[in-house]
Design a protein around this motif. Structure first.
Motif, PDB file in Angstrom:
ATOM      1  N   GLU A   1       0.801  -1.131   0.011  1.00 21.38           N
ATOM      2  CA  GLU A   1      -0.114  -0.039  -0.157  1.00 21.38           C
ATOM      3  C   GLU A   1       0.819   1.201  -0.049  1.00 21.38           C
ATOM      4  O   GLU A   1       0.357   2.245  -0.702  1.00 21.38           O
ATOM      5  CB  GLU A   1      -1.033   0.091   1.142  1.00 21.38           C
ATOM      6  CG  GLU A   1      -0.486   0.381   2.380  1.00 21.38           C
ATOM      7  CD  GLU A   1       0.786  -0.504   3.119  1.00 21.38           C
ATOM      8  OE1 GLU A   1       1.633  -0.041   3.608  1.00 21.38           O
ATOM      9  OE2 GLU A   1       0.505  -1.686   2.701  1.00 21.38           O
TER      10      GLU A   1
ATOM     11  N   TYR B   1      -9.535   4.299   3.118  1.00 18.89           N
ATOM     12  CA  TYR B   1      -9.566   2.894   3.830  1.00 18.89           C
ATOM     13  C   TYR B   1      -8.519   1.848   3.113  1.00 18.89           C
ATOM     14  O   TYR B   1      -8.264   1.904   2.235  1.00 18.89           O
ATOM     15  CB  TYR B   1     -10.800   2.470   3.623  1.00 18.89           C
ATOM     16  CG  TYR B   1     -12.210   3.279   4.243  1.00 18.89           C
ATOM     17  CD1 TYR B   1     -12.570   3.138   5.464  1.00 18.89           C
ATOM     18  CD2 TYR B   1     -12.738   4.214   3.437  1.00 18.89           C
ATOM     19  CE1 TYR B   1     -13.603   4.122   5.987  1.00 18.89           C
ATOM     20  CE2 TYR B   1     -13.500   5.140   3.934  1.00 18.89           C
ATOM     21  CZ  TYR B   1     -14.004   4.888   5.171  1.00 18.89           C
ATOM     22  OH  TYR B   1     -15.016   5.815   5.654  1.00 18.89           O
ATOM     23  N   TRP B   2      -8.141   1.093   3.867  1.00 16.12           N
ATOM     24  CA  TRP B   2      -6.836   0.153   3.636  1.00 16.12           C
ATOM     25  C   TRP B   2      -7.433  -1.192   4.098  1.00 16.12           C
ATOM     26  O   TRP B   2      -7.719  -1.640   5.160  1.00 16.12           O
ATOM     27  CB  TRP B   2      -5.688   0.525   4.601  1.00 16.12           C
ATOM     28  CG  TRP B   2      -4.678  -0.432   4.236  1.00 16.12           C
ATOM     29  CD1 TRP B   2      -4.440  -1.300   3.002  1.00 16.12           C
ATOM     30  CD2 TRP B   2      -3.527  -0.540   5.197  1.00 16.12           C
ATOM     31  NE1 TRP B   2      -3.202  -1.997   3.290  1.00 16.12           N
ATOM     32  CE2 TRP B   2      -2.687  -1.590   4.381  1.00 16.12           C
ATOM     33  CE3 TRP B   2      -3.232  -0.053   6.459  1.00 16.12           C
ATOM     34  CZ2 TRP B   2      -1.450  -2.395   5.353  1.00 16.12           C
ATOM     35  CZ3 TRP B   2      -1.998  -0.611   6.923  1.00 16.12           C
ATOM     36  CH2 TRP B   2      -1.137  -1.594   6.415  1.00 16.12           C
TER      37      TRP B   2
ATOM     38  N   ASN C   1      -5.920  -4.909   3.802  1.00 21.62           N
ATOM     39  CA  ASN C   1      -4.601  -5.692   3.483  1.00 21.62           C
ATOM     40  C   ASN C   1      -5.120  -6.982   3.561  1.00 21.62           C
ATOM     41  O   ASN C   1      -5.779  -7.739   4.506  1.00 21.62           O
ATOM     42  CB  ASN C   1      -3.695  -5.453   4.990  1.00 21.62           C
ATOM     43  CG  ASN C   1      -2.440  -6.368   4.440  1.00 21.62           C
ATOM     44  OD1 ASN C   1      -1.586  -6.205   3.590  1.00 21.62           O
ATOM     45  ND2 ASN C   1      -2.027  -7.173   5.283  1.00 21.62           N
TER      46      ASN C   1
ATOM     47  N   TYR D   1       1.786  -2.479  11.600  1.00 18.75           N
ATOM     48  CA  TYR D   1       0.301  -2.214  10.963  1.00 18.75           C
ATOM     49  C   TYR D   1      -0.159  -1.024  11.538  1.00 18.75           C
ATOM     50  O   TYR D   1      -0.694  -0.130  10.740  1.00 18.75           O
ATOM     51  CB  TYR D   1      -0.453  -3.408  11.102  1.00 18.75           C
ATOM     52  CG  TYR D   1      -1.923  -3.436  10.649  1.00 18.75           C
ATOM     53  CD1 TYR D   1      -2.151  -3.540   9.185  1.00 18.75           C
ATOM     54  CD2 TYR D   1      -3.043  -3.357  11.670  1.00 18.75           C
ATOM     55  CE1 TYR D   1      -3.576  -3.323   8.861  1.00 18.75           C
ATOM     56  CE2 TYR D   1      -4.250  -3.304  11.125  1.00 18.75           C
ATOM     57  CZ  TYR D   1      -4.469  -3.407   9.853  1.00 18.75           C
ATOM     58  OH  TYR D   1      -5.846  -3.254   9.441  1.00 18.75           O
TER      59      TYR D   1
ATOM     60  N   ILE E   1      -0.708   3.098   9.815  1.00 16.19           N
ATOM     61  CA  ILE E   1      -2.192   3.455   9.716  1.00 16.19           C
ATOM     62  C   ILE E   1      -1.979   4.830  10.316  1.00 16.19           C
ATOM     63  O   ILE E   1      -2.662   5.711   9.652  1.00 16.19           O
ATOM     64  CB  ILE E   1      -3.403   2.696  10.692  1.00 16.19           C
ATOM     65  CG1 ILE E   1      -3.532   1.296   9.624  1.00 16.19           C
ATOM     66  CG2 ILE E   1      -4.364   3.465  10.796  1.00 16.19           C
ATOM     67  CD1 ILE E   1      -4.089   0.257  10.745  1.00 16.19           C
TER      68      ILE E   1
ATOM     69  N   ILE F   1      -4.665   6.933   7.892  1.00 19.63           N
ATOM     70  CA  ILE F   1      -5.752   6.200   7.181  1.00 19.63           C
ATOM     71  C   ILE F   1      -7.008   6.126   8.106  1.00 19.63           C
ATOM     72  O   ILE F   1      -7.106   6.185   9.230  1.00 19.63           O
ATOM     73  CB  ILE F   1      -5.357   4.615   7.504  1.00 19.63           C
ATOM     74  CG1 ILE F   1      -4.174   4.322   6.342  1.00 19.63           C
ATOM     75  CG2 ILE F   1      -6.380   3.486   6.915  1.00 19.63           C
ATOM     76  CD1 ILE F   1      -4.158   4.568   4.929  1.00 19.63           C
TER      77      ILE F   1
ATOM     78  N   ALA G   1      -9.055   0.842   8.673  1.00 15.16           N
ATOM     79  CA  ALA G   1      -8.317  -0.451   8.161  1.00 15.16           C
ATOM     80  C   ALA G   1      -8.816  -1.769   8.619  1.00 15.16           C
ATOM     81  O   ALA G   1      -9.127  -2.129   9.660  1.00 15.16           O
ATOM     82  CB  ALA G   1      -6.764  -0.430   8.454  1.00 15.16           C
TER      83      ALA G   1
ATOM     84  N   ASP H   1      -7.751  -6.135   8.280  1.00 18.46           N
ATOM     85  CA  ASP H   1      -6.276  -7.058   7.939  1.00 18.46           C
ATOM     86  C   ASP H   1      -6.988  -8.290   8.004  1.00 18.46           C
ATOM     87  O   ASP H   1      -7.382  -8.802   8.861  1.00 18.46           O
ATOM     88  CB  ASP H   1      -5.200  -6.874   8.865  1.00 18.46           C
ATOM     89  CG  ASP H   1      -4.367  -7.618   8.410  1.00 18.46           C
ATOM     90  OD1 ASP H   1      -4.267  -8.404   7.389  1.00 18.46           O
ATOM     91  OD2 ASP H   1      -2.899  -7.490   9.103  1.00 18.46           O
TER      92      ASP H   1
END
Length: 220
Positions: free
Chosen positions: A13, A32-33, A35, A57, A61, A66, A69, A71
């Motif tokens: 990212e 927004y992320w 993973n 992580y 963020i 971010i 998020a 994961d």
């Protein structure tokens, strides 16, 4: 505006869209992320490594500002074993919730099989009749993956984002990934990342830029 970045692994990212993320968040947009894969002890990784990656992580963020998020923590380098329909449904729940106007993910031409798999899942959300809020679907350029693509999977950038004000912050975010970065001529080096930003900036007529392949653009 809301943007969703879907990465196969932590660091993709930031390598591919770190400057763009920072540009959007600085402008007050919601990024927004998602993973997809990560280490877990049940995959054979040490408890210490899993703790370190969890810490990184949350540091990333914070560093990239971010909005939120998720994961999935699927097994790295084994994404092809997961049920496609099940994973697409999981991604769909996130897409339905945040209704992204822009989706950014990896290129199917990347060398790593996980990148190809994630693209195959993400492309399901490029359909405007399923996601009427979508305006752009972008593929990001990731050093050490996109640049080693075979000719039939070549990355041809046609969309550029000026990150002149954000390159240094992108590099600081990448430094969080201790062990993933190296010295030139290693692809994931500060020197190479700056060189790529200069090259893409030259094409775009800016000091520094990130490059993408625009697969879909819908103007309403």
């Amino acid at each position: 505006m809301s943007i969703l970045v879907i990465s196969p692994h932590m660091d993709d990212e930031t390598l591919g869209a770190g400057g763009t993320i920072l540009k959007y968040t600085d402008a007050g947009e919601k990024v927004y992320w998602l993973n997809i894969s990560n280490t877990k002890e049940e995959y054979g990784y040490s408890e210490e490594l899993c703790r370190k990656r969890e810490k990184r992580y949350y540091e990333v963020i914070r560093r990239l500002h971010i909005t939120d998020a998720v994961d999935f923590k699927l097994q790295p380098a084994h994404l092809e074993k997961y049920d496609t329909g099940e994973i697409i449904n999981k991604i769909g729940n996130i897409v339905d919730r945040i209704k992204p106007e822009i989706i950014i993910t990896t290129s199917p031409g990347d060398v790593h099989s996980d990148h190809k798999t994630v693209f195959s899942w993400a492309k399901a959300f490029s359909k405007s009749f399923r996601n009427p809020w979508l305006k752009k679907f972008l593929l990001m350029e990731i050093v050490s993956e996109t640049d080693f693509a075979l000719p039939m999977g070549s990355f041809i950038p046609n969309y550029f984002v000026d990150i002149s004000d954000f390159l240094e912050d992108k590099i600081e975010a990448l430094k969080i990934y201790e062990g993933e970065m190296g010295e030139h001529p290693f692809p994931r080096s500060v020197k190479n990342i700056k060189a790529l930003a200069v090259n893409r900036g030259t094409i775009a007529g800016t000091k520094y830029a990130e490059a993408f392949m625009l697969l879909r653009c819908i103007e309403k």
